[in-house]
Design an enzyme around this catalytic site. Structure first.
Site, PDB file in Angstrom:
ATOM      1  N   ASN A 135     -12.232  -1.354  -0.658  1.00  5.11           N
ATOM      2  CA  ASN A 135     -11.501  -1.984   0.449  1.00  5.11           C
ATOM      3  C   ASN A 135     -12.170  -1.623   1.768  1.00  5.11           C
ATOM      4  OD1 ASN A 135      -8.949  -3.007   1.933  1.00  5.11           O
ATOM      5  ND2 ASN A 135      -9.173  -0.905   2.683  1.00  5.11           N
ATOM      6  N   GLU A 136     -12.391  -2.589   2.614  1.00  5.61           N
ATOM      7  CA  GLU A 136     -12.966  -2.353   3.946  1.00  5.61           C
ATOM      8  C   GLU A 136     -14.069  -1.296   3.874  1.00  5.61           C
ATOM      9  OE1 GLU A 136      -9.964  -1.871   7.028  1.00  5.61           O
ATOM     10  OE2 GLU A 136      -9.236  -3.899   6.678  1.00  5.61           O
ATOM     11  N   TYR A 188      -6.457  -9.468  11.101  1.00  4.51           N
ATOM     12  CA  TYR A 188      -5.176  -9.182  11.752  1.00  4.51           C
ATOM     13  C   TYR A 188      -5.221  -9.811  13.144  1.00  4.51           C
ATOM     14  CZ  TYR A 188      -4.081  -5.835   8.064  1.00  4.51           C
ATOM     15  OH  TYR A 188      -3.785  -5.264   6.850  1.00  4.51           O
ATOM     16  N   GLN A 204       2.369  -6.193   5.219  1.00  7.30           N
ATOM     17  CA  GLN A 204       2.545  -5.778   3.850  1.00  7.30           C
ATOM     18  C   GLN A 204       3.993  -6.063   3.460  1.00  7.30           C
ATOM     19  OE1 GLN A 204       1.170  -1.820   2.962  1.00  7.30           O
ATOM     20  NE2 GLN A 204      -0.733  -2.069   4.136  1.00  7.30           N
ATOM     21  N   GLU A 216      -5.919  -9.356   3.339  1.00 11.70           N
ATOM     22  CA  GLU A 216      -5.071  -8.695   4.345  1.00 11.70           C
ATOM     23  C   GLU A 216      -5.017  -9.595   5.561  1.00 11.70           C
ATOM     24  OE1 GLU A 216      -5.631  -4.525   5.285  1.00 11.70           O
ATOM     25  OE2 GLU A 216      -6.273  -4.094   3.231  1.00 11.70           O
ATOM     26  N   GLU A 260       0.839  -1.200   0.000  1.00 15.88           N
ATOM     27  CA  GLU A 260       0.000   0.000   0.000  1.00 15.88           C
ATOM     28  C   GLU A 260       0.876   1.254   0.000  1.00 15.88           C
ATOM     29  OE1 GLU A 260      -2.694  -0.037   3.327  1.00 15.88           O
ATOM     30  OE2 GLU A 260      -3.794   1.722   2.604  1.00 15.88           O
TER      31      GLU A 260
HETATM   32  O1  AHR Z   1      -2.753  -2.793   6.179  1.00 13.52           O
HETATM   33  C1  AHR Z   1      -3.041  -1.610   6.861  1.00 13.52           C
HETATM   34  C2  AHR Z   1      -4.510  -1.258   6.824  1.00 13.52           C
HETATM   35  O2  AHR Z   1      -5.228  -2.204   7.539  1.00 13.52           O
HETATM   36  C3  AHR Z   1      -5.165  -1.250   5.474  1.00 13.52           C
HETATM   37  O3  AHR Z   1      -4.983  -0.054   4.803  1.00 13.52           O
HETATM   38  C4  AHR Z   1      -6.609  -1.441   5.810  1.00 13.52           C
HETATM   39  O4  AHR Z   1      -7.317  -2.068   4.775  1.00 13.52           O
HETATM   40  C5  AHR Z   1      -6.570  -2.255   7.083  1.00 13.52           C
HETATM   41  O5  AHR Z   1      -7.395  -1.761   8.048  1.00 13.52           O
END
Ligand code: AHR
Length: 518
Positions: A201-202, A268, A371, A322, A54
């Site tokens: 995205n999200e 995450y 990332q 992600e 990103e």
């Molecule tokens: O990877 C960092 C961020 O985490 C991304 O921009 C977003 O999609 C997620 O919340």
């Protein structure tokens, strides 16, 4: 009272026959794995080993892009050392430009002569200046240099249908049209092949704070204009749920269904017991981190169950675009840059997560760790002209034999360890058969204090020979630095031997082993 052993149903998606073929109960410090070598039917898509980059912190700028005039060796502005390292892990697919940045990005700002591109503020990530020097041409050049497929995430939150429609036309149309002519004017005659397109995205969060019903309608509208030009066959990926959010999946599957090829889940697994710097973990942090990482199994299962109801023919893929560990940033760095160190516990998170993706290969067709460079659970860290690879990088390199291999179902029976609040199995495993017939078994010893002896039965095959590689460390927070770039790297592994139709393996604590069995 906690059971000492776990009949490890995390292999569940494929472990119906466990009890029929599994050996007896394990003993303390021991585990049993059955690799069902005759039952392989799913292919592990290499795209499960995908990446995400990103416009965030030093991922794009400094990480990849140094500019053509930089003293750092580069090809058309993209640094050579990073490309060379990433080629070794055979990056199959790269997602760009975000993340949250994607829903603020207007791609036309990033084409044409660089000196004329507008400078903007990256409001989401640190409020820093974005000069748009890395845009569509540079990204697709990067993908060509890496030998990977591009995955472009479109702007739904603050963009327009027309913008996305034109981006597809600009990159992939071969004929005469305003966008194809503009591309030619900017120096690229032939269109690229861009298969993967994300529709936002999200969008439940930074991508517009939408309700799933509203996003589902928007998705249908935006996706209509993602056209297939010439031989370019697009693969449309809808914004999916966050972690355990099954409502989002339910609504998307109901309202969008077969109009998408993929549904993108994000997960995450946080940091230690409480958020910590990567190098400050205690044992308590270790267990909490692994327990949360292992939740991926339950998360995949619940979304798969919904998808199976709406899509019994398994046409829509679950794409985990992600994932990874998210620690407190390194001291002295911009908190908005998400720059973190990467240790042996990150390597274990990667190993157990990739094992889970392998085992769920039926539905999970792509995943993209967050990332690639200098951000979150990165493969690579850079400091000016210096570059190091991380323990997570090594796991991706060790797991290359699983790319496009045939998944072999594995049944695991092992002990658990850790405090009552964060009990974890001591072992994670997955296995596959490569085209040349070799079997690869990846084993991760999640126990930070004790090793585990594994009896790995290869049912339906006769193992003759075993070799392997190991990534392990004594220290809970072992990591590579610019001063000691090879403190942690894979070594050849001598702790496995063939015993009848099984392989006996002695895993040290905190280790990842990949065995090759012939
Ligand atoms: O990877 C960092 C961020 O985490 C991304 O921009 C977003 O999609 C997620 O919340």
């Amino acid at each position: 009272m906690q059971s000492r052993f776990l009949s490890f149903a995390v292999c569940v998606s494929l472990c119906g026959a466990l009890l029929a073929s599994a050996p007896g109960p394990a003993h303390a410090g021991q585990a049993k794995v059955v690799v069902r070598a005759a039952d392989g039917k799913e292919t592990i898509s290499r795209n499960i080993y995908g990446h995400f980059s990103e416009h965030l912190g030093r991922c794009i700028y400094e990480g990849y892009w140094v500019g053509e005039d930089s003293p750092i060796p580069n090809l058309r502005g993209i640094r050579n050392d990073v490309v060379e390292a990433l080629r070794k892990i055979k990056v199959p697919v790269l997602r760009w430009p975000g993340g949250c940045f994607a829903d603020e990005y207007h791609w036309m700002d990033g084409i044409g002569p660089r000196s004329e591109r507008p400078t903007m503020i990256n409001t989401h990530w640190g409020g820093v200046t974005e000069n748009n020097h890395f845009g569509t041409h540079e990204f697709l050049d990067l993908c060509e240099q890496l030998g990977c497929e591009p995955y472009i995430c479109g702007n739904v939150g603050s963009g327009t249908v027309r913008e996305l429609q034109q981006w597809v036309e600009y990159t992939t149309f071969d004929g005469v049209s305003p966008m194809a002519e503009l591309r030619r004017k900017n120096g690229r005659d032939q269109p690229w092949k861009v298969r993967y397109w994300g529709v936002g995205n999200e969008n439940w969060g930074c991508g517009g704070n939408m309700r799933p019903e509203y996003y589902a309608d928007l998705y249908r509208r935006y996706a209509t204009y993602i056209r297939n030009f010439g031989g370019n066959r697009t693969y449309k990926i809808a914004c999916g749920p966050s972690g355990h959010d099954t409502h989002w999946t339910e609504v998307l599957m109901r309202e969008v269904g077969g109009r998408m090829q993929g549904l993108a889940l994000h997960y995450y697994c946080g940091s230690g017991k409480r958020p910590k710097r990567a190098t400050e973990f205690t044992l308590e942090d270790w267990y909490a981190q692994m327990r949360r990482a292992l939740e991926i199994e339950a998360i995949l299962e619940k979304h798969e169950a919904i998808m199976d109801r709406y899509d019994p023919r398994n046409r829509v893929a679950l794409i985990v675009d992600e994932w990874g560990a998210w620690h407190v940033v390194e001291p002295g760095t911009n908190p908005g840059f998400l720059y973190q160190q990467n240790t042996i516990h990150d390597a274990l998170v990667a190993a157990l997560t990739l094992n889970a993706f392998n085992r769920h290969a039926r539905r999970v067709k792509m995943a993209n760790i967050a990332q690639t460079v200098n951000v979150l659970q990165a493969m690579i860290l850079t400091d000016g002209a210096r570059m190091i690879v991380t323990p997570t990088y090594h796991v991706f390199e060790m797991y290359v034999p699983h790319h496009d291999a045939t998944l072999l179902p594995t049944d695991v029976e092992c002990e658990r360890c850790g405090p009552e609040s964060d009990r974890i199995p001591v072992l994670s495993a997955s296995a596959s058969r490569a085209r040349d017939g070799k079997i690869h078994v990846s084993l991760a010893c999640l126990d930070p204090e004790n090793g585990v002896d594994v009896l790995c039965e290869i049912s339906g095959a006769s193992p003759q020979k075993v070799s392997g590689r190991i990534l392990a460390a004594e220290d809970l927070n072992a990591h590579n630095t610019f001063e000691r770039p090879e403190a942690l790297k894979p070594e050849s592994f001598s702790g496995a031997s063939v015993e009848g139709n099984a392989v006996r393996v002695s895993l040290p604590p905190k280790s990842v082993v990949v065995l090759e069995i012939e």
